[in-house]
Design a protein around this motif. Sequence first.
Motif, PDB file in Angstrom:
ATOM      1  N   GLU A  33       0.830  -1.196   0.000  1.00 55.61           N
ATOM      2  CA  GLU A  33       0.000   0.000   0.000  1.00 55.61           C
ATOM      3  C   GLU A  33       0.869   1.254   0.000  1.00 55.61           C
ATOM      4  OE1 GLU A  33      -3.094  -0.388  -0.478  1.00 55.61           O
ATOM      5  OE2 GLU A  33      -3.340  -2.484   0.055  1.00 55.61           O
ATOM      6  N   VAL A  34       0.269   2.387  -0.307  1.00 59.34           N
ATOM      7  CA  VAL A  34       0.977   3.654  -0.377  1.00 59.34           C
ATOM      8  C   VAL A  34       1.653   3.993   0.950  1.00 59.34           C
ATOM      9  CG1 VAL A  34       0.691   6.143  -0.770  1.00 59.34           C
ATOM     10  CG2 VAL A  34      -0.585   4.506  -2.164  1.00 59.34           C
ATOM     11  N   ARG A  35       1.008   3.677   2.061  1.00 60.96           N
ATOM     12  CA  ARG A  35       1.557   3.981   3.385  1.00 60.96           C
ATOM     13  C   ARG A  35       2.688   3.028   3.791  1.00 60.96           C
ATOM     14  NH1 ARG A  35      -3.686   3.054   4.099  1.00 60.96           N
ATOM     15  NH2 ARG A  35      -3.260   1.430   5.607  1.00 60.96           N
ATOM     16  N   GLY A  36       3.013   2.060   2.953  1.00 64.49           N
ATOM     17  CA  GLY A  36       4.073   1.111   3.269  1.00 64.49           C
ATOM     18  C   GLY A  36       3.592  -0.160   3.931  1.00 64.49           C
ATOM     19  N   ILE A  38       1.341  -3.767   4.081  1.00 65.20           N
ATOM     20  CA  ILE A  38       1.109  -4.859   3.137  1.00 65.20           C
ATOM     21  C   ILE A  38      -0.295  -5.407   3.373  1.00 65.20           C
ATOM     22  CG2 ILE A  38       1.839  -7.172   2.403  1.00 65.20           C
ATOM     23  CD1 ILE A  38       3.970  -5.133   1.790  1.00 65.20           C
ATOM     24  N   THR A  39      -1.053  -5.570   2.291  1.00 67.83           N
ATOM     25  CA  THR A  39      -2.355  -6.209   2.360  1.00 67.83           C
ATOM     26  C   THR A  39      -2.219  -7.625   1.813  1.00 67.83           C
ATOM     27  OG1 THR A  39      -3.532  -4.127   2.078  1.00 67.83           O
ATOM     28  CG2 THR A  39      -4.744  -6.129   1.531  1.00 67.83           C
ATOM     29  N   ALA A  40      -2.735  -8.603   2.574  1.00 73.09           N
ATOM     30  CA  ALA A  40      -2.714 -10.003   2.138  1.00 73.09           C
ATOM     31  C   ALA A  40      -4.134 -10.432   1.818  1.00 73.09           C
ATOM     32  CB  ALA A  40      -2.139 -10.892   3.239  1.00 73.09           C
ATOM     33  N   HIS A  68      -3.866 -20.348  -9.852  1.00 70.90           N
ATOM     34  CA  HIS A  68      -4.185 -19.060 -10.457  1.00 70.90           C
ATOM     35  C   HIS A  68      -3.357 -17.920  -9.864  1.00 70.90           C
ATOM     36  CE1 HIS A  68      -6.343 -15.784 -12.276  1.00 70.90           C
ATOM     37  NE2 HIS A  68      -6.663 -15.315 -11.079  1.00 70.90           N
ATOM     38  N   SER A  69      -3.259 -17.871  -8.554  1.00 71.64           N
ATOM     39  CA  SER A  69      -2.498 -16.804  -7.915  1.00 71.64           C
ATOM     40  C   SER A  69      -1.935 -17.322  -6.601  1.00 71.64           C
ATOM     41  CB  SER A  69      -3.405 -15.594  -7.657  1.00 71.64           C
ATOM     42  OG  SER A  69      -2.668 -14.546  -7.090  1.00 71.64           O
ATOM     43  N   LEU A  70      -0.623 -17.264  -6.475  1.00 73.58           N
ATOM     44  CA  LEU A  70       0.057 -17.661  -5.249  1.00 73.58           C
ATOM     45  C   LEU A  70       1.264 -16.747  -5.114  1.00 73.58           C
ATOM     46  CD1 LEU A  70      -0.014 -19.763  -2.922  1.00 73.58           C
ATOM     47  CD2 LEU A  70       1.657 -21.062  -4.233  1.00 73.58           C
ATOM     48  N   SER A  71       1.340 -16.008  -4.011  1.00 74.63           N
ATOM     49  CA  SER A  71       2.424 -15.048  -3.823  1.00 74.63           C
ATOM     50  C   SER A  71       3.133 -15.296  -2.504  1.00 74.63           C
ATOM     51  CB  SER A  71       1.870 -13.617  -3.832  1.00 74.63           C
ATOM     52  OG  SER A  71       1.311 -13.314  -5.085  1.00 74.63           O
ATOM     53  N   PHE A  72       4.360 -14.833  -2.445  1.00 79.22           N
ATOM     54  CA  PHE A  72       5.201 -14.989  -1.264  1.00 79.22           C
ATOM     55  C   PHE A  72       5.663 -13.613  -0.802  1.00 79.22           C
ATOM     56  CE2 PHE A  72       5.287 -18.789  -3.709  1.00 79.22           C
ATOM     57  CZ  PHE A  72       5.277 -19.814  -2.782  1.00 79.22           C
ATOM     58  N   LEU A  73       5.654 -13.413   0.503  1.00 82.71           N
ATOM     59  CA  LEU A  73       6.164 -12.185   1.102  1.00 82.71           C
ATOM     60  C   LEU A  73       7.320 -12.562   2.002  1.00 82.71           C
ATOM     61  CD1 LEU A  73       6.064  -9.171   2.028  1.00 82.71           C
ATOM     62  CD2 LEU A  73       4.417  -9.907   3.761  1.00 82.71           C
ATOM     63  N   VAL A  74       8.465 -11.933   1.776  1.00 84.62           N
ATOM     64  CA  VAL A  74       9.626 -12.132   2.632  1.00 84.62           C
ATOM     65  C   VAL A  74       9.886 -10.803   3.335  1.00 84.62           C
ATOM     66  CG1 VAL A  74      12.050 -12.792   2.742  1.00 84.62           C
ATOM     67  CG2 VAL A  74      10.583 -13.803   0.995  1.00 84.62           C
ATOM     68  N   ALA A  75       9.798 -10.797   4.661  1.00 86.95           N
ATOM     69  CA  ALA A  75      10.050  -9.603   5.464  1.00 86.95           C
ATOM     70  C   ALA A  75      11.383  -9.798   6.186  1.00 86.95           C
ATOM     71  CB  ALA A  75       8.918  -9.396   6.466  1.00 86.95           C
ATOM     72  N   MET A  76      12.283  -8.821   6.036  1.00 84.21           N
ATOM     73  CA  MET A  76      13.629  -8.956   6.591  1.00 84.21           C
ATOM     74  C   MET A  76      14.032  -7.720   7.364  1.00 84.21           C
ATOM     75  SD  MET A  76      15.328 -10.345   3.101  1.00 84.21           S
ATOM     76  CE  MET A  76      14.091  -9.569   2.083  1.00 84.21           C
ATOM     77  N   LYS A  77      14.723  -7.921   8.485  1.00 82.55           N
ATOM     78  CA  LYS A  77      15.368  -6.826   9.200  1.00 82.55           C
ATOM     79  C   LYS A  77      16.453  -7.415  10.082  1.00 82.55           C
ATOM     80  CE  LYS A  77      12.667  -6.016  13.359  1.00 82.55           C
ATOM     81  NZ  LYS A  77      11.890  -5.021  14.064  1.00 82.55           N
ATOM     82  N   GLY A  78      17.239  -6.530  10.687  1.00 80.77           N
ATOM     83  CA  GLY A  78      18.339  -6.988  11.531  1.00 80.77           C
ATOM     84  C   GLY A  78      19.665  -7.043  10.799  1.00 80.77           C
ATOM     85  N   ASN A 109      20.061   0.747   6.765  1.00 83.87           N
ATOM     86  CA  ASN A 109      20.704   1.835   7.491  1.00 83.87           C
ATOM     87  C   ASN A 109      20.861   1.546   8.977  1.00 83.87           C
ATOM     88  OD1 ASN A 109      20.975   3.500   5.182  1.00 83.87           O
ATOM     89  ND2 ASN A 109      18.789   3.928   5.309  1.00 83.87           N
ATOM     90  N   SER A 110      20.028   0.658   9.518  1.00 88.35           N
ATOM     91  CA  SER A 110      20.140   0.243  10.917  1.00 88.35           C
ATOM     92  C   SER A 110      19.504  -1.135  11.037  1.00 88.35           C
ATOM     93  CB  SER A 110      19.417   1.233  11.845  1.00 88.35           C
ATOM     94  OG  SER A 110      18.020   1.038  11.775  1.00 88.35           O
ATOM     95  N   VAL A 111      19.694  -1.791  12.180  1.00 86.89           N
ATOM     96  CA  VAL A 111      19.105  -3.118  12.370  1.00 86.89           C
ATOM     97  C   VAL A 111      17.587  -3.048  12.410  1.00 86.89           C
ATOM     98  CG1 VAL A 111      21.085  -4.179  13.486  1.00 86.89           C
ATOM     99  CG2 VAL A 111      19.379  -3.001  14.875  1.00 86.89           C
ATOM    100  N   ASN A 112      17.021  -1.877  12.657  1.00 90.24           N
ATOM    101  CA  ASN A 112      15.573  -1.713  12.678  1.00 90.24           C
ATOM    102  C   ASN A 112      15.006  -1.388  11.303  1.00 90.24           C
ATOM    103  OD1 ASN A 112      15.216  -2.139  15.498  1.00 90.24           O
ATOM    104  ND2 ASN A 112      16.160  -0.153  15.828  1.00 90.24           N
ATOM    105  N   ASP A 113      15.876  -1.206  10.318  1.00 86.43           N
ATOM    106  CA  ASP A 113      15.447  -0.929   8.949  1.00 86.43           C
ATOM    107  C   ASP A 113      14.987  -2.243   8.317  1.00 86.43           C
ATOM    108  OD1 ASP A 113      15.058   0.199   6.438  1.00 86.43           O
ATOM    109  OD2 ASP A 113      17.199   0.271   5.942  1.00 86.43           O
ATOM    110  N   GLY A 114      13.733  -2.329   7.951  1.00 87.63           N
ATOM    111  CA  GLY A 114      13.198  -3.549   7.364  1.00 87.63           C
ATOM    112  C   GLY A 114      12.888  -3.364   5.895  1.00 87.63           C
ATOM    113  N   VAL A 115      12.826  -4.463   5.194  1.00 89.84           N
ATOM    114  CA  VAL A 115      12.464  -4.440   3.781  1.00 89.84           C
ATOM    115  C   VAL A 115      11.576  -5.643   3.501  1.00 89.84           C
ATOM    116  CG1 VAL A 115      14.494  -5.731   2.987  1.00 89.84           C
ATOM    117  CG2 VAL A 115      13.347  -4.161   1.425  1.00 89.84           C
ATOM    118  N   ASN A 116      10.637  -5.464   2.592  1.00 86.95           N
ATOM    119  CA  ASN A 116       9.750  -6.539   2.159  1.00 86.95           C
ATOM    120  C   ASN A 116      10.010  -6.854   0.704  1.00 86.95           C
ATOM    121  OD1 ASN A 116       8.272  -6.635   4.623  1.00 86.95           O
ATOM    122  ND2 ASN A 116       7.146  -4.829   3.989  1.00 86.95           N
TER     123      ASN A 116
END
Length: 160
Positions: A33-36, A38-40, A68-78, A109-116
Amino acid sequence: MQKKSKTATPRTAKSEAASPEVSVYIADDFREEVRGTITAVGLHTTRSLTVYLPEDEVFGKDKPVAIHSLSFLVAMKGFIGPKIMSFSFTLPSNPDELISTRRQRHTFNSVNDGVNMIIPGQPFLFHEFGPRSVVVDVDDYRQIVHFEILRGKLPTPTKA
């Protein structure tokens, strides 16, 4: 006797020595989403997916099965600094071979910086049922998450 006063321990951000965190989620679809956030849609709460096919349905390398549709979300931080992140699958017949690898660069940028990372499979094609793994690499850190795709029988219609 002196009474000890209780003080709350202040909340602080994780130290730079925090261990990495990698989470993998499976759903029909993920949308950033625009606010960052994630909608599942159709989140699979177990790592076991059942695909219902007629008993006489033939499939294989030349005729894969499609979800038809199968997606994966990988969330990482640390993690700290520039990293190369990759996402791969293994197959039941050859678990040592990584397939469908997707790579992405990110600077933490820090261990609290996460990425999806969202890996869409629309359609998600496969040619064999059984256990498989998602392999997530962030430079030399590796996490393996197991899931399975099972074959279910379609119910036989009853005659009235």
